[in-house]
Design an enzyme around this catalytic site. Structure first.
Site, PDB file in Angstrom:
ATOM      1  N   ASP A   1     -10.943   3.031   0.534  1.00  0.00           N
ATOM      2  CA  ASP A   1     -11.548   2.431   1.742  1.00  0.00           C
ATOM      3  C   ASP A   1     -12.508   3.392   2.453  1.00  0.00           C
ATOM      4  O   ASP A   1     -13.590   2.995   2.881  1.00  0.00           O
ATOM      5  CB  ASP A   1     -10.462   2.005   2.734  1.00  0.00           C
TER       6      ASP A   1
ATOM      7  N   LYS B   1       0.817  -1.223   0.000  1.00  0.00           N
ATOM      8  CA  LYS B   1       0.000   0.000   0.000  1.00  0.00           C
ATOM      9  C   LYS B   1       0.848   1.269   0.000  1.00  0.00           C
ATOM     10  O   LYS B   1       0.432   2.297  -0.517  1.00  0.00           O
ATOM     11  CB  LYS B   1      -0.964  -0.008   1.187  1.00  0.00           C
TER      12      LYS B   1
HETATM   13  P1  NAP Z   1      -4.089  -1.853  11.899  1.00  0.00           P
HETATM   14  O1  NAP Z   1      -3.551  -0.820  10.968  1.00  0.00           O
HETATM   15  O2  NAP Z   1      -3.202  -2.949  12.370  1.00  0.00           O
HETATM   16  O3  NAP Z   1      -4.697  -1.097  13.190  1.00  0.00           O
HETATM   17  C1  NAP Z   1      -5.283  -1.820  14.208  1.00  0.00           C
HETATM   18  C2  NAP Z   1      -5.779  -0.861  15.298  1.00  0.00           C
HETATM   19  O4  NAP Z   1      -6.421  -1.664  16.301  1.00  0.00           O
HETATM   20  C3  NAP Z   1      -4.679  -0.090  15.985  1.00  0.00           C
HETATM   21  O5  NAP Z   1      -5.174   1.175  16.338  1.00  0.00           O
HETATM   22  C4  NAP Z   1      -4.414  -0.930  17.238  1.00  0.00           C
HETATM   23  O6  NAP Z   1      -3.995  -0.163  18.360  1.00  0.00           O
HETATM   24  C5  NAP Z   1      -5.787  -1.453  17.569  1.00  0.00           C
HETATM   25  N1  NAP Z   1      -5.713  -2.732  18.276  1.00  0.00           N
HETATM   26  C6  NAP Z   1      -5.234  -3.903  17.792  1.00  0.00           C
HETATM   27  N2  NAP Z   1      -5.347  -4.868  18.728  1.00  0.00           N
HETATM   28  C7  NAP Z   1      -5.891  -4.284  19.834  1.00  0.00           C
HETATM   29  C8  NAP Z   1      -6.227  -4.742  21.124  1.00  0.00           C
HETATM   30  N3  NAP Z   1      -6.049  -6.032  21.472  1.00  0.00           N
HETATM   31  N4  NAP Z   1      -6.759  -3.867  22.008  1.00  0.00           N
HETATM   32  C9  NAP Z   1      -6.954  -2.570  21.665  1.00  0.00           C
HETATM   33  N5  NAP Z   1      -6.633  -2.068  20.444  1.00  0.00           N
HETATM   34  C10 NAP Z   1      -6.115  -2.915  19.543  1.00  0.00           C
HETATM   35  O7  NAP Z   1      -5.345  -2.584  11.255  1.00  0.00           O
HETATM   36  P2  NAP Z   1      -6.344  -2.025  10.146  1.00  0.00           P
HETATM   37  O8  NAP Z   1      -5.860  -2.404   8.807  1.00  0.00           O
HETATM   38  O9  NAP Z   1      -6.628  -0.602  10.434  1.00  0.00           O
HETATM   39  O10 NAP Z   1      -7.647  -2.938  10.413  1.00  0.00           O
HETATM   40  C11 NAP Z   1      -8.447  -2.728  11.533  1.00  0.00           C
HETATM   41  C12 NAP Z   1      -9.747  -3.527  11.414  1.00  0.00           C
HETATM   42  O11 NAP Z   1     -10.483  -3.072  10.277  1.00  0.00           O
HETATM   43  C13 NAP Z   1      -9.521  -5.021  11.191  1.00  0.00           C
HETATM   44  O12 NAP Z   1     -10.517  -5.719  11.901  1.00  0.00           O
HETATM   45  C14 NAP Z   1      -9.741  -5.204   9.709  1.00  0.00           C
HETATM   46  O13 NAP Z   1     -10.209  -6.479   9.356  1.00  0.00           O
HETATM   47  C15 NAP Z   1     -10.816  -4.168   9.437  1.00  0.00           C
HETATM   48  N6  NAP Z   1     -10.837  -3.696   8.048  1.00  0.00           N
HETATM   49  C16 NAP Z   1     -12.009  -3.829   7.366  1.00  0.00           C
HETATM   50  C17 NAP Z   1     -12.080  -3.378   6.061  1.00  0.00           C
HETATM   51  C18 NAP Z   1     -13.372  -3.518   5.310  1.00  0.00           C
HETATM   52  O14 NAP Z   1     -13.385  -3.331   4.089  1.00  0.00           O
HETATM   53  N7  NAP Z   1     -14.467  -3.837   5.980  1.00  0.00           N
HETATM   54  C19 NAP Z   1     -10.957  -2.794   5.460  1.00  0.00           C
HETATM   55  C20 NAP Z   1      -9.780  -2.662   6.197  1.00  0.00           C
HETATM   56  C21 NAP Z   1      -9.736  -3.132   7.507  1.00  0.00           C
HETATM   57  P3  NAP Z   1      -2.460   0.323  18.550  1.00  0.00           P
HETATM   58  O15 NAP Z   1      -2.335   1.547  17.715  1.00  0.00           O
HETATM   59  O16 NAP Z   1      -2.391   0.575  19.999  1.00  0.00           O
HETATM   60  O17 NAP Z   1      -1.605  -0.826  18.086  1.00  0.00           O
END
Ligand code: NAP
Length: 281
Positions: A109, A73
């Site tokens: 997105d 990305k």
């Molecule tokens: P990411 O960049 O890894 O970010 C994850 C976020 O969640 C970070 O802010 C992290 O906090 C927090 N987090 C992770 N584990 C945690 C825990 N155990 N307790 C509290 N906070 C926690 O991931 P992402 O790509 O943004 O994806 C996030 C979610 O969106 C995922 O579930 C993914 O499947 C979903 N998603 C959906 C779509 C869709 O089209 N529907 C598209 C993209 C993503 P820290 O900053 O403290 O690490």
């Protein structure tokens, strides 16, 4: 009509690694078929560090367009001729398309989230207090789009404070860093963490306390597998309006399809394809 591959068929693809789990081929081939477009969509496994080669291949073979997933990305950005303002601001590209002979990188997105909110629940973020739990890539895209769509306030709540501040800045004047206590004041609450995601040890957990929300709050969980996370079950159990991440997934693909073809995307066919690819959960 099923796609018949011939000498005129254009190619679109998702590049990533790993990429074999991607639902994008199912969604986009259903769209090409529904619109009778002479194109086929495949998944290409591209090793980390080789995003520029993939963009060069798009130029050489005149591919219709690319979807971009991890780990590329950021890597594709420098190889594109132009970036949209959203891609530049987010520092990420998930869709590459042709415009006036140039290769353009965009991030669809956030637009997918806002369009999915409207098509699924008939809700516009305009004037709403929106709370985001999580501050990663998905939250960034959603925050930017909420701000563009006229949200009154975007409160960012995250485990790591520095990431929450960076994300609140991204939303501009309406972005603020908050805590779980702010959820009781929110119109729309979005789970942008992996808490509740299937096939992980977080599947049975909830990212926040649903009982703290207002009776008229809307809950959006970006997770689409399982289709109903524990968070969504609790929200619906309280009678709240709620949606999972499938509308966002479909509508980011809708925006990509429209970039590539200039044709209105067949949303129903794409949604049905995504639902059948996910299967019962
Ligand atoms: P990411 O960049 O890894 O970010 C994850 C976020 O969640 C970070 O802010 C992290 O906090 C927090 N987090 C992770 N584990 C945690 C825990 N155990 N307790 C509290 N906070 C926690 O991931 P992402 O790509 O943004 O994806 C996030 C979610 O969106 C995922 O579930 C993914 O499947 C979903 N998603 C959906 C779509 C869709 O089209 N529907 C598209 C993209 C993503 P820290 O900053 O403290 O690490």
């Amino acid at each position: 009509m099923p796609i018949t591959v011939s000498a005129t068929t254009r190619v679109a693809a998702v590049i990533g690694d790993p990429v074999r789990h991607s639902m994008s081929p199912t969604i986009h081939n259903a769209a090409f078929e529904a619109c009778g477009i002479d194109a086929v969509y495949v998944a290409l496994s591209v090793p980390d560090g080789q995003a520029a080669e993939a963009i060069a291949a798009m130029r050489t073979f005149d591919w219709l367009g690319l979807s971009v997933t991890m780990p590329h990305k950021q890597g594709v950005m420098a190889a594109c001729d132009e970036l949209t303002a959203t891609a530049e601001l987010l520092g990420a590209v998930n869709c590459v398309f042709w415009r006036d002979g140039k290769i353009v990188g965009d991030s669809t997105d956030g637009e997918g989230f806002v369009r999915g909110l409207d098509s699924d629940l008939g809700i516009s973020p305009a004037g709403l207090h929106c709370a985001l739990v999580g501050a990663g890539g998905a939250a960034s895209a959603v925050a930017r789009s909420l701000a563009l769509a006229g949200a009154a306030r975007v409160t960012v709540i995250n485990r790591t404070a520095a990431r929450a501040s960076a994300l609140a800045n991204l939303a501009g004047e309406i972005g603020v860093v908050g805590s779980m206590a702010d959820l009781s004041d929110a119109d729309l609450v979005v789970n942008a963490t992996p808490i509740g995601m299937g096939s992980t040890d977080l599947v049975d957990e909830v990212p926040f306390d649903v009982t703290s929300l207002r009776d008229d709050a809307i809950v959006s969980d970006l997770i689409y597998h399982p289709a109903e996370t524990r968070l969504l079950a609790e929200a619906r159990g309280r009678g709240l309006r709620a949606q999972n991440g499938l509308p966002m997934l479909v509508h980011q693909a809708v925006a990509a399809f429209e970039h590539w073809t200039g044709v209105d995307a067949p949303v129903a066919a794409m949604t049905e394809a995504a639902q059948s690819a996910l299967g019962p959960s």
